[in-house]
Write a protein that holds these residues in place. Structure first.
Motif, mmCIF file in Angstrom:
data_model
loop_
_atom_site.group_PDB
_atom_site.id
_atom_site.type_symbol
_atom_site.label_atom_id
_atom_site.label_comp_id
_atom_site.label_asym_id
_atom_site.label_seq_id
_atom_site.Cartn_x
_atom_site.Cartn_y
_atom_site.Cartn_z
ATOM 1 N N THR A 1 58.332 29.142 -27.466
ATOM 2 C CA THR A 1 59.395 29.493 -28.402
ATOM 3 C C THR A 1 60.638 28.674 -28.095
ATOM 4 O OG1 THR A 1 60.043 31.351 -26.987
ATOM 5 C CG2 THR A 1 58.586 31.852 -28.852
ATOM 6 N N SER A 2 61.340 28.342 -29.153
ATOM 7 C CA SER A 2 62.613 27.654 -29.032
ATOM 8 C C SER A 2 63.630 28.617 -28.413
ATOM 9 C CB SER A 2 63.083 27.227 -30.427
ATOM 10 O OG SER A 2 64.444 26.902 -30.421
ATOM 11 N N ARG A 3 64.468 28.102 -27.542
ATOM 12 C CA ARG A 3 65.486 28.967 -26.920
ATOM 13 C C ARG A 3 66.525 29.419 -27.943
ATOM 14 N NH1 ARG A 3 67.432 25.961 -21.563
ATOM 15 N NH2 ARG A 3 67.633 24.290 -23.062
ATOM 16 N N GLU A 4 66.833 28.567 -28.909
ATOM 17 C CA GLU A 4 67.888 28.889 -29.874
ATOM 18 C C GLU A 4 67.418 29.842 -30.964
ATOM 19 O OE1 GLU A 4 67.081 25.525 -29.267
ATOM 20 O OE2 GLU A 4 68.558 25.387 -27.661
ATOM 21 N N THR A 5 66.241 29.598 -31.541
ATOM 22 C CA THR A 5 65.813 30.349 -32.732
ATOM 23 C C THR A 5 64.607 31.248 -32.501
ATOM 24 O OG1 THR A 5 64.325 28.601 -33.482
ATOM 25 C CG2 THR A 5 66.641 28.468 -34.218
ATOM 26 N N GLY A 6 63.877 31.032 -31.411
ATOM 27 C CA GLY A 6 62.670 31.816 -31.166
ATOM 28 C C GLY A 6 61.472 31.364 -31.972
ATOM 29 N N ARG A 7 61.608 30.232 -32.711
ATOM 30 C CA ARG A 7 60.468 29.699 -33.474
ATOM 31 C C ARG A 7 59.445 29.101 -32.512
ATOM 32 N NH1 ARG A 7 61.231 25.297 -35.865
ATOM 33 N NH2 ARG A 7 63.149 24.754 -34.831
ATOM 34 N N TRP A 8 58.182 29.075 -32.941
ATOM 35 C CA TRP A 8 57.129 28.439 -32.150
ATOM 36 C C TRP A 8 57.219 26.929 -32.334
ATOM 37 C CZ3 TRP A 8 54.741 30.964 -28.497
ATOM 38 C CH2 TRP A 8 54.575 32.343 -28.594
ATOM 39 N N VAL A 9 57.211 26.208 -31.205
ATOM 40 C CA VAL A 9 57.352 24.748 -31.186
ATOM 41 C C VAL A 9 56.467 24.167 -30.078
ATOM 42 C CG1 VAL A 9 59.715 24.791 -32.099
ATOM 43 C CG2 VAL A 9 59.348 24.828 -29.620
ATOM 44 N N LEU A 10 56.348 22.861 -30.058
ATOM 45 C CA LEU A 10 55.747 22.151 -28.927
ATOM 46 C C LEU A 10 56.844 21.867 -27.911
ATOM 47 C CD1 LEU A 10 53.631 19.388 -30.747
ATOM 48 C CD2 LEU A 10 52.803 21.552 -29.780
ATOM 49 N N PRO A 11 56.502 21.764 -26.624
ATOM 50 C CA PRO A 11 57.502 21.289 -25.662
ATOM 51 C C PRO A 11 57.932 19.879 -26.068
ATOM 52 C CG PRO A 11 55.575 22.182 -24.531
ATOM 53 C CD PRO A 11 55.227 22.090 -25.989
ATOM 54 N N LYS A 12 59.235 19.665 -26.212
ATOM 55 C CA LYS A 12 59.700 18.349 -26.653
ATOM 56 C C LYS A 12 61.099 18.072 -26.147
ATOM 57 C CE LYS A 12 61.486 19.477 -31.294
ATOM 58 N NZ LYS A 12 61.894 20.807 -30.935
ATOM 59 N N GLY A 13 61.470 16.808 -26.178
ATOM 60 C CA GLY A 13 62.804 16.412 -25.751
ATOM 61 C C GLY A 13 63.030 14.945 -26.026
ATOM 62 N N TRP A 14 64.116 14.461 -25.496
ATOM 63 C CA TRP A 14 64.520 13.067 -25.709
ATOM 64 C C TRP A 14 63.825 12.145 -24.702
ATOM 65 C CZ3 TRP A 14 66.860 12.717 -30.155
ATOM 66 C CH2 TRP A 14 67.584 13.802 -30.634
ATOM 67 N N PRO A 15 63.649 10.873 -25.057
ATOM 68 C CA PRO A 15 63.110 9.910 -24.080
ATOM 69 C C PRO A 15 63.978 9.898 -22.826
ATOM 70 C CG PRO A 15 63.124 8.941 -26.271
ATOM 71 C CD PRO A 15 63.890 10.244 -26.363
ATOM 72 N N MET A 16 63.355 9.546 -21.709
ATOM 73 C CA MET A 16 64.048 9.571 -20.409
ATOM 74 C C MET A 16 64.052 8.181 -19.795
ATOM 75 S SD MET A 16 62.273 12.967 -18.821
ATOM 76 C CE MET A 16 62.286 14.502 -19.727
ATOM 77 N N LYS A 17 65.208 7.812 -19.299
ATOM 78 C CA LYS A 17 65.332 6.521 -18.624
ATOM 79 C C LYS A 17 64.371 6.483 -17.433
ATOM 80 C CE LYS A 17 68.663 3.295 -16.858
ATOM 81 N NZ LYS A 17 69.898 2.717 -17.287
ATOM 82 N N GLY A 18 63.643 5.383 -17.306
ATOM 83 C CA GLY A 18 62.725 5.218 -16.190
ATOM 84 C C GLY A 18 61.346 5.819 -16.423
ATOM 85 N N ARG A 19 61.124 6.441 -17.589
ATOM 86 C CA ARG A 19 59.809 7.017 -17.908
ATOM 87 C C ARG A 19 59.318 6.440 -19.232
ATOM 88 N NH1 ARG A 19 58.390 11.647 -15.011
ATOM 89 N NH2 ARG A 19 60.108 12.620 -13.912
#
Length: 172
Positions: free
Chosen positions: A52-70
């Protein structure tokens, strides 16, 4: 050719024209995020991890922004651990993409493209950075497709059994 094929071509043309005009007028191109499509189970019996999303509680995939060095796949793998405690082997190339509008400061929306990387679960760790902040659930791909809000992600999840079968197919 089905009746929807000309409609799809026209829609794609309109989107390309709109994107071109937006670039001419100064709109930024879509931002890029990465997501981990965590899988468990054997061929034909796979389950998908949603959180669940922390903000809305909707079901989502784990996701985020690209990371330097990865790599992008490595960033998706890291997001799976940070948000769900999931560890495992991640595919190097995305299994698909989807788009959504992320609400940013001031209530404005920003178009985000999400590259989705399949990750084959090794273990769910009990201790991870966002433990206790989200619900986790395992779902058949068809059920996961019904739970998410983003139409393109729902379509990706609904088509998952076929996509996985293609990846597992042995060339003949």
């Amino acid at each position: 050719m089905t009746q929807s094929d000309p409609h799809r071509r026209n829609l794609a043309l309109v989107r390309r024209l709109a994107d071109g005009m937006a670039r001419l007028l100064g709109r930024r191109p879509p931002a890029l995020q990465v997501a981990a499509l965590c899988l468990r189970g054997g061929r034909g019996r796979e389950e998908v991890l949603l959180i669940t999303s922390r903000e809305t509680g909707r079901w989502v995939l784990p996701k985020g922004w690209p990371m330097k060095g990865r790599s992008l796949a490595g960033a998706a793998q890291r997001e799976a651990w940070e948000e769900a405690g999931a560890t495992g082997a991640v595919d190097r190339s995305p299994i698909g993409h989807y788009h959504y509008d992320k609400i940013v400061s001031g209530g404005l929306g920003r178009r985000v493209t999400v590259a989705v990387y399949a990750m084959h679960l090794r273990k769910l760790e009990p201790h991870f950075p966002e433990a206790g902040q989200r619900e986790l659930g395992w779902f058949a791909p068809s059920e996961a497709a019904r739970k998410v809000a983003e139409p393109e992600l729902a379509a990706l999840l609904a088509s998952l059994p076929g996509r996985l079968a293609q990846r597992h197919a042995v060339p003949g």
